[in-house]
Design a protein around this motif. Structure first.
Motif, PDB file in Angstrom:
ATOM      1  N   PRO A  46       3.128   3.506   6.731  1.00 35.32           N
ATOM      2  CA  PRO A  46       3.260   2.903   5.401  1.00 35.32           C
ATOM      3  C   PRO A  46       4.718   2.581   5.099  1.00 35.32           C
ATOM      4  O   PRO A  46       5.633   3.244   5.616  1.00 35.32           O
ATOM      5  CB  PRO A  46       2.724   3.987   4.467  1.00 35.32           C
ATOM      6  N   GLN A  97      -7.736  11.132   2.228  1.00 37.09           N
ATOM      7  CA  GLN A  97      -8.124   9.716   2.213  1.00 37.09           C
ATOM      8  C   GLN A  97      -8.315   9.190   3.629  1.00 37.09           C
ATOM      9  O   GLN A  97      -9.282   8.481   3.914  1.00 37.09           O
ATOM     10  CB  GLN A  97      -7.065   8.878   1.489  1.00 37.09           C
ATOM     11  N   THR A 126      -4.154   2.268   0.043  1.00 37.34           N
ATOM     12  CA  THR A 126      -3.270   3.178   0.772  1.00 37.34           C
ATOM     13  C   THR A 126      -3.177   2.751   2.227  1.00 37.34           C
ATOM     14  O   THR A 126      -3.915   1.876   2.680  1.00 37.34           O
ATOM     15  CB  THR A 126      -3.782   4.634   0.701  1.00 37.34           C
ATOM     16  N   ALA A 185      -1.275   7.000   2.655  1.00 32.47           N
ATOM     17  CA  ALA A 185      -2.576   7.662   2.517  1.00 32.47           C
ATOM     18  C   ALA A 185      -2.391   9.166   2.617  1.00 32.47           C
ATOM     19  O   ALA A 185      -1.553   9.648   3.383  1.00 32.47           O
ATOM     20  CB  ALA A 185      -3.530   7.186   3.601  1.00 32.47           C
ATOM     21  N   THR A 186      -3.186   9.900   1.865  1.00 27.13           N
ATOM     22  CA  THR A 186      -3.207  11.350   2.014  1.00 27.13           C
ATOM     23  C   THR A 186      -4.082  11.681   3.222  1.00 27.13           C
ATOM     24  O   THR A 186      -4.858  10.841   3.700  1.00 27.13           O
ATOM     25  CB  THR A 186      -3.787  12.035   0.771  1.00 27.13           C
ATOM     26  N   ALA A 240       0.839  -1.201   0.000  1.00 32.31           N
ATOM     27  CA  ALA A 240       0.000   0.000   0.000  1.00 32.31           C
ATOM     28  C   ALA A 240       0.869   1.245   0.000  1.00 32.31           C
ATOM     29  O   ALA A 240       1.917   1.285   0.635  1.00 32.31           O
ATOM     30  CB  ALA A 240      -0.900   0.013   1.232  1.00 32.31           C
ATOM     31  N   GLY A 241       0.404   2.261  -0.700  1.00 32.83           N
ATOM     32  CA  GLY A 241       1.088   3.549  -0.686  1.00 32.83           C
ATOM     33  C   GLY A 241       0.628   4.370   0.503  1.00 32.83           C
ATOM     34  O   GLY A 241      -0.385   4.052   1.139  1.00 32.83           O
ATOM     35  N   CYS A 280      -8.680   2.321   4.539  1.00 34.93           N
ATOM     36  CA  CYS A 280      -7.670   2.894   3.639  1.00 34.93           C
ATOM     37  C   CYS A 280      -6.996   1.783   2.840  1.00 34.93           C
ATOM     38  O   CYS A 280      -6.757   1.923   1.636  1.00 34.93           O
ATOM     39  CB  CYS A 280      -6.625   3.674   4.427  1.00 34.93           C
TER      40      CYS A 280
END
Length: 145
Positions: free
Chosen positions: A138, A57, A94, A53-54, A50-51, A89
């Protein structure tokens, strides 16, 4: 784990997002029953691939958990709320930074929350209000294994 707060149920959360929140609610509540080292181990596996999260998000995931569950919206729902938001998420590909810790000023209070882009998400407290004890952030793409 909790901090004093009023019951907050966000409005305007689309039905598909509320349904996704209900989908992750049972795993989140089940995870909340585990000891902290097991929670960290499980989340460490789930975050793979997973990237980051903003903040938007992560806020949407937290709002969906509060809209879908009174337990998560309540003042004692910080652990299932934060776990559910992280899992939600993850469904979107993410991962926020999941944290547990304690309030730095008396009285002692344990709390769980998520962070994104280096700041607390959905918590109405100043930066530095909590001391982090456990975090699961992350993975960068170069260390993602």
């Amino acid at each position: 784990m909790t901090t004093p707060s009023a019951l907050e149920r966000p409005g305007g959360v689309p039905l598909p997002r509320r349904l996704a929140a209900l989908l992750v609610l049972l795993p989140a509540v089940t995870l909340a029953l585990l000891p902290p080292r097991r929670i960290r181990a499980v989340l460490g596996v789930l975050r793979r691939g997973a990237g980051p999260a903003t903040a938007l998000q992560a806020q949407r995931a937290r709002d969906a958990m509060c809209a879908a569950s009174l337990r998560c919206a309540g003042p004692k729902g910080c652990l299932p709320r934060s776990l559910g938001a992280a899992l939600l998420c993850r469904l979107g590909g993410t991962w926020p930074t999941w944290c547990t810790g304690v309030r730095v000023v008396p009285p002692f209070t344990a709390h769980a929350w998520i962070e994104a882009e280096g700041r607390l998400v959905g918590e109405d407290v100043p930066e530095g209000y909590f001391a982090r004890l456990v975090t699961v952030g992350p993975l960068s793409r170069s260390t993602d294994r």
